[in-house]
Design an enzyme around this catalytic site. Structure first.
Site, PDB file in Angstrom:
ATOM      1  N   LYS A 107       0.812  -1.216   0.000  1.00 15.64           N
ATOM      2  CA  LYS A 107       0.000   0.000   0.000  1.00 15.64           C
ATOM      3  C   LYS A 107       0.846   1.267   0.000  1.00 15.64           C
ATOM      4  CE  LYS A 107      -4.264  -1.983   1.742  1.00 15.64           C
ATOM      5  NZ  LYS A 107      -3.928  -3.365   2.165  1.00 15.64           N
TER       6      LYS A 107
HETATM    7  C1  PLP Z   1      -4.653  -4.384   1.812  1.00 17.41           C
HETATM    8  C2  PLP Z   1      -3.960  -5.679   1.798  1.00 17.41           C
HETATM    9  C3  PLP Z   1      -4.394  -6.735   0.999  1.00 17.41           C
HETATM   10  C4  PLP Z   1      -5.645  -6.645   0.172  1.00 17.41           C
HETATM   11  O1  PLP Z   1      -5.473  -5.777  -0.920  1.00 17.41           O
HETATM   12  P1  PLP Z   1      -6.762  -5.259  -1.716  1.00 17.41           P
HETATM   13  O2  PLP Z   1      -6.243  -4.301  -2.715  1.00 17.41           O
HETATM   14  O3  PLP Z   1      -7.632  -4.597  -0.695  1.00 17.41           O
HETATM   15  O4  PLP Z   1      -7.398  -6.466  -2.311  1.00 17.41           O
HETATM   16  C5  PLP Z   1      -3.648  -7.904   0.972  1.00 17.41           C
HETATM   17  N1  PLP Z   1      -2.540  -8.039   1.713  1.00 17.41           N
HETATM   18  C6  PLP Z   1      -2.105  -7.060   2.505  1.00 17.41           C
HETATM   19  C7  PLP Z   1      -0.896  -7.291   3.321  1.00 17.41           C
HETATM   20  C8  PLP Z   1      -2.770  -5.847   2.572  1.00 17.41           C
HETATM   21  O5  PLP Z   1      -2.329  -4.878   3.350  1.00 17.41           O
END
Ligand code: PLP
Length: 435
Positions: A107
Site C-alpha cells: 500500500k
Molecule cells: C490491503 C492488503 C491486501 C488486500 O489488498 P486489496 O487491494 O484490498 O485487495 C492484501 N494483503 C495485505 C498485506 C494488505 O495490506
C-alpha cells in the site's frame, strides 16, 4: 482522461476532481472513460526500459495533461524509491515482494503516489483538506507515512480496535503531527461504512473539506499497475506466460493488475485468493453477489465482506461473468490452510510467507495444479506485506525466525496515541467538526 461514476455514466469528472473527491457524490467509484493501450513496441522491448519510464508509460494516459511531465516523473520517482524483486521460491513459483517500502506493505505504492498528486493539486489552495481513511491494517500506516508533513493536509485514520497487529497499530498511532488515529470499537466494515457516510454528508462537508485515500481513490488504485509491469519485465525473458495470484480483500490490487492486462500487458491468468471472506469466489461460482458479514482471520487486511473495487473489475469485463471467468479464477482458503502453508514453505524452501502472501501462494499452487500448466509458465504470487507485520499471530514454530527489518525496529518503543470512538457515524461527525 475523464472519469465517470460507476453509478451514473453521465457524471464525468477530470483526473484532478476524481482524486480530490475520492468517491463520486452519488457514491459511485470513478472509472476511466476509456482503457488506454500500451504501445506494442514498448512492451516488446520492456526488458530494456528503465522502471521509471515503464511506470510513466502506464500512468501518463490516466493523468493526461493535468500534471506536468516533470512533476509526474518526480511523483513516480518518489513512489518507486524502493525495489520490487521477484524472488524464486520453487521451480516456476515466484514471490513478487511488495514489502520493501517504508511501512512494509504494497500500500506504500498507492499512498505515496496519491500523496504526490494531492500535494500537487492542492499547491495553491489555502483551505486545509482532510484525508479520511478506513483501514483494515495496512492502509493506515501507508497513508500516514505517505502524507506525513504534506502541507495543507490533515489525515484522519479509522481502524478497528484490537483487529490490527502491534506493528500496524504503531505505524498508525505514533507519527502524530498532521496524522490522527481514531480507534473504532467495531470491525473494518464499520470503519468503511462510517467513512462512506461522511462522504455523503453534505452538511459535514460544508464545514470540513474531505477526501478519501482508500483504494477506491483512482490515485491509489492505478499506480498499483506499476509492479505487475516490473515483475513481467523481470520474468519475460525466461517465461512466455505469467500467472499472477493476488491475495485480495478490497480487490484494488488485483483490479490494477487486470487494468494493466486490459491495456495489453500479456498476463495469462489472474487468481484472486481470499481468506474465508469469500464473497467473490462464491460470486464467480454462482453469479450471485451476497456479501454477508466480515469474519476476522489471520490475514486481517483481507477481512472484507463487500469488496469495493469488485465493481471496477466487472466494468473491465462489461459485466460479463463468462468473459471475466476467462481471465480470473477466485479461491478461498482457511486460516488452518494458511498456517500449514507458512510452516511448509519455511520448512521446504526456507521462504518466510506472511499470512496474506500464504493465501496468494495457496491460490497459485491450486490453480497451477488444477490447470496443469507447464514449465513455460511463471506462477507469481504477490507477497503483499513483510511477515513481521503479522509476527504476533505467526505460528509458534516460526515466531523466532521472522527477522525485523532495521527501519521499523524503533517503532516498538514509541507510545501509541489514539482517539477512541464507538462504531457510530454521529460520533465521527462530531469529532471531525470539533477538531
Ligand atoms: C490491503 C492488503 C491486501 C488486500 O489488498 P486489496 O487491494 O484490498 O485487495 C492484501 N494483503 C495485505 C498485506 C494488505 O495490506
Amino acid at each position: 482522461m475523464k472519469y465517470f461514476s460507476l453509478q451514473n455514466k453521465q457524471h464525468v469528472v477530470s483526473f484532478e476532481e476524481a482524486v480530490v473527491q475520492g468517491l463520486a457524490p452519488d457514491k459511485g467509484l470513478y472509472f476511466p472513460e476509456r482503457i488506454p493501450a500500451f504501445d506494442k513496441a514498448f512492451l516488446d522491448d520492456i526488458v530494456h526500459k528503465n522502471d521509471l519510464d515503464i511506470a510513466y508509460a502506464a500512468i501518463q494516459p490516466f493523468v493526461g495533461d493535468e500534471i506536468p511531465e516533470a512533476v509526474l516523473r518526480q511523483i513516480i520517482a518518489d513512489t518507486l524509491s524502493f525495489p520490487f524483486p521477484v524472488e524464486k521460491v520453487q521451480d516456476n513459483i515466484y514471490s513478487l515482494e511488495l514489502f520493501h517500502g517504508p511501512t512494509l506493505a504494497f500500500k506504500d505504492v498507492g499512498a505515496r503516489f496519491m500523496a504526490g498528486c494531492l500535494g500537487y493539486f492542492r499547491r495553491n489552495d489555502t483551505r486545509p483538506v482532510t484525508v479520511l481513511v478506513a483501514t483494515s491494517g495496512d492502509t493506515g500506516g501507508a497513508v500516514a507515512n505517505g502524507f506525513y508533513n504534506v502541507p495543507g493536509v490533515r489525515v484522519v485514520i479509522l481502524y478497528p480496535s484490537g483487529k490490527v497487529s502491534t506493528l500496524q497499530e504503531k505505524q498508525l498511532t505514533t507519527l502524530n503531527g498532521n496524522i490522527t488515529a481514531l480507534e473504532i470499537d467495531g470491525t473494518f466494515d464499520d470503519c468503511q461504512r462510517m467513512v462512506k457516510t461522511a462522504f455523503l454528508d453534505g452538511e459535514l462537508q460544508s464545514h470540513v473539506m474531505l477526501t478519501s485515500a482508500n483504494s477506491i481513490n483512482v490515485a491509489r488504485w492505478l499506480p498499483q499497475m506499476f509492479y505487475y509491469l516490473l515483475a513481467y519485465k523481470q520474468l519475460v525473458t525466461r517465461y512466455p506466460d505469467v500467472v499472477f495470484s493476488v491475495p485480495s480483500g478490497n480487490f484494488g490490487n488485483i483490479c490494477a493488475g487486470m487494468m494493466a492486462a486490459a491495456m495489453g500487458l500479456p498476463v495469462k491468468h489472474f487468481v484472486a485468493s481470499t481468506n474465508v471472506n469469500d464473497t467473490v469466489p462464491r460470486f464467480m461460482q454462482t453469479g450471485a453477489y451476497t456479501p454477508g458479514k466480515a469474519t476476522a482471520t489471520l490475514s486481517n487486511a483481507m477481512d472484507v465482506a463487500d469488496p469495493s473495487n469488485f465493481v471496477r473489475i466487472l466494468e473491465l469485463f462489461a459485466n460479463s461473468l463468462p468473459a471475466l471467468k476467462n481471465k480470473l479464477t477466485a479461491m478461498s482458503f482457511s486460516d488452518s490452510e494458511t498456517v500449514a502453508t507458512m510452516e511448509q514453505v519455511w520448512k521446504d524452501d526456507q521462504y518466510m510467507l506472511d499470512p496474506h502472501g500464504a493465501v496468494g501462494y495457496l491460490g497459485l499452487k491450486k490453480y497451477l495444479a488444477d490447470t496443469g500448466l507447464d514449465k513455460n509458465t511463471a506462477g507469481v504470487f504477490l507477497e503483499t506485506a513483510h511477515p513481521v507485520k503479522f509476527a504476533d499471530t505467526a505460528p509458534a514454530s516460526l515466531q523466532d525466525k521472522i527477522v525485523t527489518p532495521e527501519r521499523v525496529q524503533s517503532l516498538y518503543a514509541l507510545k501509541k496515541v489514539s482517539v477512541q470512538l464507538p462504531a457510530d457515524y454521529n460520533a465521527l461527525k462530531q469529532w471531525l467538526t470539533a477538531n
